[in-house]
Motif scaffolding. Structure first.
Motif, mmCIF file in Angstrom:
data_model
loop_
_atom_site.group_PDB
_atom_site.id
_atom_site.type_symbol
_atom_site.label_atom_id
_atom_site.label_comp_id
_atom_site.label_asym_id
_atom_site.label_seq_id
_atom_site.Cartn_x
_atom_site.Cartn_y
_atom_site.Cartn_z
ATOM 1 N N ASN A 36 27.522 10.941 -40.034
ATOM 2 C CA ASN A 36 26.838 11.505 -38.867
ATOM 3 C C ASN A 36 25.322 11.524 -39.067
ATOM 4 O OD1 ASN A 36 29.225 11.981 -37.465
ATOM 5 N ND2 ASN A 36 29.449 14.064 -38.242
ATOM 6 N N VAL A 37 24.891 11.864 -40.277
ATOM 7 C CA VAL A 37 23.464 11.852 -40.585
ATOM 8 C C VAL A 37 22.911 10.433 -40.465
ATOM 9 C CG1 VAL A 37 21.752 12.203 -42.404
ATOM 10 C CG2 VAL A 37 23.549 13.893 -42.052
ATOM 11 N N ALA A 38 23.645 9.467 -41.005
ATOM 12 C CA ALA A 38 23.201 8.069 -40.944
ATOM 13 C C ALA A 38 23.050 7.605 -39.499
ATOM 14 C CB ALA A 38 24.190 7.181 -41.701
ATOM 15 N N ALA A 39 23.968 8.024 -38.633
ATOM 16 C CA ALA A 39 23.884 7.643 -37.223
ATOM 17 C C ALA A 39 22.614 8.189 -36.587
ATOM 18 C CB ALA A 39 25.116 8.154 -36.479
ATOM 19 N N ALA A 40 22.332 9.461 -36.820
ATOM 20 C CA ALA A 40 21.136 10.072 -36.241
ATOM 21 C C ALA A 40 19.870 9.416 -36.785
ATOM 22 C CB ALA A 40 21.125 11.576 -36.531
ATOM 23 N N GLU A 41 19.829 9.127 -38.087
ATOM 24 C CA GLU A 41 18.650 8.502 -38.688
ATOM 25 C C GLU A 41 18.403 7.110 -38.108
ATOM 26 O OE1 GLU A 41 18.711 10.628 -43.117
ATOM 27 O OE2 GLU A 41 19.528 8.616 -42.846
ATOM 28 N N TYR A 50 25.243 20.586 -28.067
ATOM 29 C CA TYR A 50 24.742 19.223 -27.922
ATOM 30 C C TYR A 50 23.461 19.256 -27.094
ATOM 31 C CZ TYR A 50 29.392 17.880 -29.522
ATOM 32 O OH TYR A 50 30.534 17.740 -30.259
ATOM 33 N N THR A 51 22.478 18.450 -27.497
ATOM 34 C CA THR A 51 21.214 18.424 -26.781
ATOM 35 C C THR A 51 20.471 17.134 -27.113
ATOM 36 O OG1 THR A 51 19.084 19.566 -26.472
ATOM 37 C CG2 THR A 51 20.070 19.692 -28.635
ATOM 38 N N THR A 52 19.534 16.763 -26.243
ATOM 39 C CA THR A 52 18.709 15.586 -26.496
ATOM 40 C C THR A 52 17.492 15.928 -27.346
ATOM 41 O OG1 THR A 52 17.544 15.994 -24.414
ATOM 42 C CG2 THR A 52 19.404 14.466 -24.346
ATOM 43 N N GLU A 53 17.270 17.201 -27.593
ATOM 44 C CA GLU A 53 16.119 17.649 -28.374
ATOM 45 C C GLU A 53 16.572 18.000 -29.788
ATOM 46 O OE1 GLU A 53 12.901 21.338 -28.477
ATOM 47 O OE2 GLU A 53 14.383 21.189 -26.872
ATOM 48 N N ASN A 54 15.984 17.356 -30.771
ATOM 49 C CA ASN A 54 16.407 17.576 -32.153
ATOM 50 C C ASN A 54 15.705 18.777 -32.766
ATOM 51 O OD1 ASN A 54 17.560 17.229 -34.688
ATOM 52 N ND2 ASN A 54 15.916 15.860 -35.365
ATOM 53 N N ILE A 55 16.485 19.782 -33.149
ATOM 54 C CA ILE A 55 15.934 20.915 -33.901
ATOM 55 C C ILE A 55 16.617 21.037 -35.258
ATOM 56 C CG2 ILE A 55 15.349 22.188 -31.811
ATOM 57 C CD1 ILE A 55 17.842 23.947 -32.440
ATOM 58 N N GLY A 56 17.462 20.044 -35.602
ATOM 59 C CA GLY A 56 18.155 20.089 -36.881
ATOM 60 C C GLY A 56 19.419 20.927 -36.822
ATOM 61 N N HIS A 57 20.123 20.930 -37.933
ATOM 62 C CA HIS A 57 21.373 21.696 -38.040
ATOM 63 C C HIS A 57 21.194 22.727 -39.144
ATOM 64 C CE1 HIS A 57 25.581 22.750 -38.341
ATOM 65 N NE2 HIS A 57 25.879 21.940 -37.335
ATOM 66 N N PHE A 58 21.019 23.990 -38.744
ATOM 67 C CA PHE A 58 20.732 25.049 -39.708
ATOM 68 C C PHE A 58 21.879 25.235 -40.696
ATOM 69 C CE2 PHE A 58 20.987 29.511 -41.019
ATOM 70 C CZ PHE A 58 19.726 29.686 -41.585
ATOM 71 N N GLY A 59 23.107 25.330 -40.207
ATOM 72 C CA GLY A 59 24.246 25.612 -41.081
ATOM 73 C C GLY A 59 24.454 24.550 -42.147
ATOM 74 N N LEU A 60 24.293 23.284 -41.773
ATOM 75 C CA LEU A 60 24.449 22.189 -42.729
ATOM 76 C C LEU A 60 23.158 21.907 -43.482
ATOM 77 C CD1 LEU A 60 26.578 19.709 -40.572
ATOM 78 C CD2 LEU A 60 27.380 21.168 -42.437
ATOM 79 N N LEU A 81 20.428 20.323 -42.408
ATOM 80 C CA LEU A 81 20.083 18.925 -42.195
ATOM 81 C C LEU A 81 19.005 18.818 -41.121
ATOM 82 C CD1 LEU A 81 23.696 17.462 -42.195
ATOM 83 C CD2 LEU A 81 21.954 17.073 -43.950
ATOM 84 N N ARG A 82 18.072 17.897 -41.315
ATOM 85 C CA ARG A 82 16.973 17.734 -40.359
ATOM 86 C C ARG A 82 17.420 16.995 -39.107
ATOM 87 N NH1 ARG A 82 11.925 15.186 -43.265
ATOM 88 N NH2 ARG A 82 11.084 15.544 -41.170
ATOM 89 N N ARG A 83 18.404 16.122 -39.229
ATOM 90 C CA ARG A 83 18.889 15.384 -38.060
ATOM 91 C C ARG A 83 20.389 15.171 -38.220
ATOM 92 N NH1 ARG A 83 15.401 12.648 -41.027
ATOM 93 N NH2 ARG A 83 13.726 13.095 -39.538
ATOM 94 N N HIS A 136 21.510 2.807 -45.746
ATOM 95 C CA HIS A 136 22.776 2.599 -45.046
ATOM 96 C C HIS A 136 22.621 1.480 -44.029
ATOM 97 C CE1 HIS A 136 20.651 5.455 -42.335
ATOM 98 N NE2 HIS A 136 21.203 4.701 -41.392
ATOM 99 N N SER A 137 23.738 0.955 -43.563
ATOM 100 C CA SER A 137 23.722 -0.075 -42.525
ATOM 101 C C SER A 137 24.978 0.063 -41.674
ATOM 102 C CB SER A 137 23.660 -1.471 -43.149
ATOM 103 O OG SER A 137 24.764 -1.680 -44.022
ATOM 104 N N PHE A 138 24.850 -0.293 -40.384
ATOM 105 C CA PHE A 138 25.980 -0.213 -39.458
ATOM 106 C C PHE A 138 26.506 -1.608 -39.157
ATOM 107 C CE2 PHE A 138 24.349 4.015 -38.859
ATOM 108 C CZ PHE A 138 25.486 4.765 -38.584
ATOM 109 N N HIS A 139 27.816 -1.688 -38.949
ATOM 110 C CA HIS A 139 28.497 -2.966 -38.739
ATOM 111 C C HIS A 139 29.598 -2.789 -37.691
ATOM 112 C CE1 HIS A 139 26.796 -4.280 -42.710
ATOM 113 N NE2 HIS A 139 26.917 -2.986 -42.951
ATOM 114 N N ARG A 140 29.758 -3.824 -36.870
ATOM 115 C CA ARG A 140 30.901 -3.834 -35.943
ATOM 116 C C ARG A 140 31.932 -4.774 -36.546
ATOM 117 N NH1 ARG A 140 30.278 -3.903 -29.316
ATOM 118 N NH2 ARG A 140 31.926 -2.348 -28.985
#
Length: 767
Positions: free
Chosen positions: A481-486, A562-572, A574-576, A383-387
């Motif tokens: 959202n996953v792409a943003a976190a990655e 919301y937190t600064t510590e990543n523990i993943g998203h259990f329901g989805l 997803l790792r990040r 993926h890639s981000f663009h403005r």
């Protein structure tokens, strides 16, 4: 004394493979208490220099300590029960003997057990924040103390929120005999008496804020009116009650409005020109702002045959809302938009949310976009981000887009069908394969929507159909959202994660006991995954237990924060994961946008260094505002439905049991989506025992009772519209519940010793 489990770690110190001694249980507990930032299994192993087989020993002893309740796991860290995070929102409730301030957590989480920890507030340094006092709500950094005789924590105030007056919200009533009263809107609060000199200009039917002025031993407490909020006879009065009860900011300061009105449209400077790309928005039919647009096309790369490119463009709110500006400070104070059936309390003024940042059809708008490549099996390849600067090719509703794909296009969707809509649905088909492989938690809980009449009262309650169009947008947003976190993790850019912890061990065990009572099993182990829950849900699909099991599995889940510590998203599963797709209505997304701008070198308006240092504080604030919004929205629905049914006292309704407690039964009216309560004292001629494992009340003599999920007939006997409270009477006879759980027998033995959890019931129905 700690129990010994054969084959598991011993409590006493043992020798390591290298000759040194292994840490004792007390050593581990002391380390966890003294080092709350370093309590993951790896941290503990490193601290005690444990390697190889010793780490297996450590894993076992940590499991023992959790099973015994001496440790609990939260976001991949171990904590002592009753402990607090480093940054927490506190309510100051009193002073100690020396005049120091005492506080307790403003939002105690459901899974916390034991007494609520107390915090002694350290003296503030002058000039840093305004002085705090009893009744204030503050954001504080807390530190554990070693003093067994005083509060468990010391706290240093980081921020003092707007002053909270000890006021009661209620409706001013002028009785026929001339007496003045205030009818509180919160359940359990007493009616207040008002003397003429303290009415503050209030008229009959006004919603007012009042405070107590005296307390008599006999008679009603007296109060004086502080402020007239509005009239309960007007439209939007019910949401106004929730807004004031939860202190939700709903009027923008003049400086914020002035900044918004002065904002100028963005230019092409520093942006890619995407105005010819046919991005479209798909939203609810009544949406006023459009913050996300989508497009999909086949991947022409020969190395990715059958793959697709999915593009998600999100309104560039960061361009208009600059750090530490009046707009930014107010957005953080609100944290998010709040949605009521009759109004929206937006995070940003309409000039920003509904105009400059709304991706309107045919109008040029700035956006932050992510372009994602997927293989034919649903795997994301990159993926890639663009403005960019974009122009929406169409603004469609969910039903409109779905109808077109289903073969019923209208004048607006016909030109978009082959070039835009079908490629979107083809791409969704590919993303579904990846979702199926990921196996997120798949609960079947329909959402209800209240439709209002012009006067603001309830017209009807509907369950909108769940269309593929909804699922398409949902999956596209999840992937963005996953792409943003990655991207941010790869750039080592600090960010705010959206995390969802796995269920606590205590909740898992409670779920196992419940499932065992209906003949189902759930594997043990701390590595429980959503797929195991889905297996249970699929086994009960179409059975009498389907709704019940869905409800209980939902109650087992932790709350996302919301937190600064990543523990993943259990329901989805997803790792990040980070919220990126709704910066118009969520401050967390705005933070992620700024972080992406900084990480990708997309401008000078990214996340500043001083803002990065505040991310822990911001995470605590926006998690609290999210919980506040959810409570206000839920209470407003309860009040609207209670008012709607206030003229139907004595009628019977079909209901489903939505909650069971020692005090009685909560029932849900499916037709209206509202709850009511049946006190245990009205259930019938038996001793009713609360069986926590089975979520049931069971008659001690008969063995018959009522269980979560049961469909029953009830009669409405009392309605309090202002409080959103309805009381019902059970009309359905109790049924014999299959089997008996261990916890039920334990409760039954306790009751036999004279320690019953409920009262003896009378026969309210005269049988």
């Amino acid at each position: 004394m700690a129990r010994r489990i054969p084959g598991r770690a011993e409590a006493k110190p043992a020798k390591q493979s290298g000759g040194a001694h292994l840490p004792s249980r007390d050593d581990i507990l002391r380390f966890v208490s003294e080092n709350p930032d370093r309590t993951g299994k790896r941290d503990i192993a490193k601290a005690f220099d444990l390697k190889g087989g010793d780490r297996v020993w450590l894993k076992d002893i940590l499991r023992d300590l959790q099973d015994e309740g001496l440790l609990k796991k939260k976001r991949r860290r171990l904590m002592r029960p009753g402990t607090l995070p480093h940054v927490v929102v506190l309510d100051i409730f009193s002073r100690d003997a020396g005049g120091g301030l005492l506080a307790r957590p403003a939002e105690q989480e459901e899974e916390e057990d034991g007494p609520v920890p107390m915090v002694a507030i350290r003296p503030q340094k002058s000039g840093r924040t305004r002085p705090a006092g009893v009744g204030d709500r503050v954001l504080a950094r807390v530190f554990a103390t070693e003093d067994d005789t005083g509060p468990a924590y010391n706290g240093r105030i980081m921020k003092v929120f707007d002053k909270r007056r000890r006021a009661v919200l209620g409706v001013f009533r002028e009785l026929p005999n001339g007496d003045l009263r205030i009818e509180p809107v919160r359940r359990g609060q007493p009616e207040l008496q008002v003397d003429e000199e303290f009415r503050g200009g209030a008229k009959h039917g006004d919603l007012v804020e009042a405070e107590a002025v005296s307390s008599k031993r006999y008679g009603l407490p007296k109060a004086k009116v502080l402020e007239v909020v509005g009239s309960v006879t007007t439209e939007k009065a019910v949401s106004l009650i929730a807004i004031h009860a939860h202190e939700i900011p709903h009027i923008f300061p003049s400086s914020v409005v002035e900044e918004a009105e002065a904002a100028k449209p963005a230019t092409m400077k520093g942006r890619e020109d995407w105005r010819k790309l046919p991005l479209i928005t798909i939203d609810p039919a009544d949406a006023k702002d459009h913050d996300d647009a989508v497009f999909a096309e086949p991947d022409t790369d020969e190395k990715n045959q059958g793959g697709v490119i999915v593009t998600v463009a999100i309104a560039d709110v960061a361009h208009y809302v600059r750090p530490d500006s009046p707009l930014d400070r107010e957005a953080l104070r609100r944290g998010n938009s709040v949605y009521f059936p009759d109004r929206v309390v937006p995070m940003l003024p309409e000039r920003i949310s509904n105009d400059l940042c709304s991706l309107r059809e045919g109008e040029t708008r700035p956006a932050l976009a992510v372009r994602m490549r997927f293989a034919r099996d649903g795997r994301k390849l990159g993926h890639s981000f663009h403005r960019v600067m974009m122009r929406s090719a169409g603004s469609l509703s969910y039903s409109q887009a779905q109808a077109a794909v289903d073969g019923k296009p209208d004048e607006k969707t016909e030109p978009l069908l082959e070039t835009v809509l079908r490629p979107l649905w083809d791409a969704y088909g590919i993303l579904k394969r990846g979702r199926s492989e990921r196996e997120p938690l798949d609960l079947d809980l329909p959402e209800r929507k209240i439709l209002l009449k012009e006067d603001g009262t309830v017209d009807r309650v509907i369950v909108p159909p769940r269309l593929d169009a909804h699922k398409l947008i949902e999956e596209f947003m999840i992937q963005a959202n996953v792409a943003a976190a990655e991207t941010l993790e790869a750039a080592r850019q600090p960010l705010v994660y959206r995390v969802h912890d796995q269920p606590s061990l205590a909740k898992q065990e409670s779920l196992r006991e419940f499932l065992a009572s209906i003949g189902l099993s759930l594997a043990r182990g701390a590595s429980l995954r959503p797929a195991q829950f889905n297996g249970i849900l699929s086994r009960v699909e179409g059975s009498e237990h389907e709704q019940l099991v869905n409800e209980v599995v939902l109650r087992t889940q932790s709350q996302a924060i919301y937190t600064t510590e990543n523990i993943g998203h259990f329901g989805l599963n997803l790792r990040r994961y980070a919220h990126f797709t709704s910066p118009i209505r969520r401050y967390a997304d705005l933070i992620v946008h700024r972080a992406l701008i900084s990480a990708n070198g997309l401008g000078e308006d990214g996340l500043r260094k001083q803002d990065e240092e505040r991310l822990e504080e911001i995470s605590a604030l926006i998690s609290a505002t999210e919980r506040r919004a959810m409570a206000a929205e839920r209470e407003t629905v309860d009040r609207l439905v209670a008012e709607h049914l206030s003229g139907r006292v004595g009628e019977e309704f079909s209901a489903r049991i939505s909650g069971v407690t020692k005090a009685g039964i909560f029932v849900l009216l499916p037709e209206y989506g509202a709850d009511g309560f049946i006190p245990v004292s009205t259930l019938g001629n038996d001793y009713y025992i609360f069986d926590e494992a089975r979520h049931a009340l069971v008659g001690q003599r008969s063995g018959c009772g009522y269980q979560l999920g049961d469909v029953v007939d009830v009669r409405l006997v009392e309605v309090t519209p202002l409080a959103g409270a309805m009381r019902f009477e059970m009309m359905t006879d109790p049924t014999r519940l299959p089997g008996s759980s261990k916890s039920y027998h334990k409760t039954k033995r306790t009751a036999a010793k004279g320690k019953r959890t409920t009262r003896r019931s009378g026969n309210a129905r005269g049988r």
